[in-house]
Design an enzyme around this catalytic site. Structure first.
Site, short mmCIF file in Angstrom:
data_model
loop_
_atom_site.label_atom_id
_atom_site.label_comp_id
_atom_site.label_asym_id
_atom_site.label_seq_id
_atom_site.Cartn_x
_atom_site.Cartn_y
_atom_site.Cartn_z
N PHE A 398 60.86 28.51 51.65
CA PHE A 398 60.46 27.34 52.43
C PHE A 398 59.23 27.60 53.29
CE2 PHE A 398 65.25 27.66 52.62
CZ PHE A 398 65.42 27.13 51.36
N CYS A 399 58.32 28.45 52.79
CA CYS A 399 57.08 28.77 53.50
C CYS A 399 57.36 29.28 54.92
CB CYS A 399 56.15 27.55 53.56
SG CYS A 399 55.58 27.00 51.95
N ASN A 400 58.47 29.99 55.09
CA ASN A 400 58.84 30.53 56.39
C ASN A 400 59.27 31.99 56.20
OD1 ASN A 400 60.10 31.21 58.87
ND2 ASN A 400 60.62 29.07 59.25
#
Length: 446
Positions: A398-400
């Site tokens: 999740f791009c985290n």
């Protein structure tokens, strides 16, 4: 995968455990009317953190406005131009009302998305030697990327760690935000994690201000279901993506910024709409006053039409209080059921990440599925099975990366080592193997 059965959960049993749910039954009519395509397609949609869904009546209102009027570029005096200019003005007003912001204190700058709003802050903030940037480890890549602007200009950067429940200690935040004195300093964190749903305290904002820091509050995930009150909590910069909130338009976001903070930003370039005058031969330009100096080119005026309609829809038709109540009941129920789910040998089926209760968290649940030996099932395999059964959820990091590095307990030395091997790594799978991750990510449901 063999799972023991606990029996069906009857609605009567559910209602007795969550009586507040009964007060939200009017939402069933809205779902049947405005979102019946979910039932028509047999789809269980659990990716609202990725994107909201627009209601049919919301889209019909947009279609009527588009079909009944003529719209033109707002940089003119014609009737279509003035109509577009008015739509943009109303969209700014609707956005400020949505976050209860004083228009004398805050401005709305339209961008392509929340990432564009974050890039605008990163490229314009006065990073320099002696300046500082503090980032919570729980940040979207679009926030994390601001550190590259800071490093390039000689500023120092610091990352604030997380506990095992994916929250941060106030003491760790305070230690990182020691008095900034006169040097520019920016603290960036999400009001709600796009990974785990953890809601980080808004009370950090005055703590940072008292120590001389400006605050960038990423509200892209938070504002989808929670109310942000900018008369109570006053961050300097707030990026939003409208489709996270209203489902449509999908190509428009904004930066809500305090007017006094805008005066400290300096754009590294100029473009159409950001200047009052410029010269090709003379080599000079004169910037427009904020917020105009930060809005590149012609605003998406047809998208702005959708903003006003969409925000009215989610606030008036959907009844956000009822939606929050319903989602709270469903989330608490789902967390309990998932934590109790067992294989036939007694091993748990789900590894849940983040807080074990619903306090201080949004309606996002991050988890992995486990096999009978306790090993993580490849999230891509599980996602494929979900697709086969008509379930839409998200799988990945999740791009985290910071939260993923925390839950999988990765060592900084290993991450630094992999960073030096980039010439030999070409795919996500290459990086996963080099880091030693058991899988490429987790599942996210909301």
């Amino acid at each position: 995968m063999t799972v023991t059965q606990h029996g069906d959960v009857s609605f009567e049993r559910f209602s007795s455990s969550y009586p507040a749910y009964q007060g939200t039954r009017h939402l069933d009519r809205i779902r049947a009317d405005d979102f019946r395509q979910l039932d028509e397609q047999g789809l269980i949609y659990l990716d609202y953190t990725g994107s909201g869904l627009p209601g049919r009546s919301q889209l019909r209102a947009y279609q009527r406005a588009m079909g009944n009027e003529i719209w033109g570029n707002p940089h003119s005096a014609s009737v279509p131009s003035r109509r577009s200019t008015e739509v943009i003005r109303r969209a700014r007003q609707a956005t400020l009302r949505f976050v209860n912001a004083d228009p004398d204190e805050y401005s709305v700058i339209f961008t392509a998305n929340a990432t564009g709003a974050l890039r605008l802050v990163g490229e314009s903030f006065p990073f320099q030697p002696g300046a500082r940037l503090a980032l919570l480890r729980d940040n979207h890549n679009s926030v994390l990327g601001i550190r590259e602007y800071a490093r390039a200009r000689g500023a120092t950067t610091e990352t604030i760690g997380l506990r095992s429940d994916l929250r941060a200690d106030l003491s760790a935040v305070v230690d990182a935000l020691d008095p900034a004195e006169k040097a520019p300093a920016l603290f960036a964190y999400p009001a709600q994690s796009n990974f785990s749903g953890v809601q980080h305290p808004l009370e950090w904002i005055p703590e940072a201000h008292a120590r001389g820091w400006q605050v960038l509050l990423d509200a892209a995930a938070y504002a989808a279901i929670s109310d942000l009150d900018l008369t109570r909590h006053k961050p300097d910069f707030v990026p939003l993506s409208y489709y996270k909130i209203v489902g449509w338009p999908t190509g428009l976001g904004c930066l809500i910024a305090r007017n006094d903070a805008l005066t400290q930003l300096r754009r590294p370039w100029f473009s159409g709409g950001t200047v009052v005058a410029s010269s090709a031969l003379g080599g000079w330009y004169a910037s427009a006053e904020p917020p105009g100096s930060f809005e590149d080119g012609t605003p998406d005026f047809l998208g702005a039409l959708g903003v006003s309609i969409g925000l009215d829809y989610v606030q008036q038709t959907l009844d956000r209080d009822a939606v929050r109540t319903r989602v709270q009941c469903l989330m608490e129920f789902l967390l309990g059921e998932m934590s109790r789910l067992r294989h036939s040998n007694g091993m748990p089926v789900c590894a849940l990440y983040g807080p074990t209760d619903t306090r201080g968290r949004g309606p996002t649940i991050a988890f992995n599925l486990l096999d009978m030996d306790g090993n993580i099932v490849d999230e891509r395999v599980a996602e494929d099975r979900a697709v086969e059964r008509g379930i839409a959820l998200r799988a990945g990091c999740f791009c985290n990366p910071g939260v993923g590095e925390t839950i999988f307990e990765l060592e900084p030395a290993d991450l630094i080592r992999v960073g030096t091997m980039r010439a030999d790594l070409h795919t996500v799978e290459d990086y996963r193997r080099a880091i030693g991750l058991p899988t490429g990510g987790v599942h996210r449901s909301r």
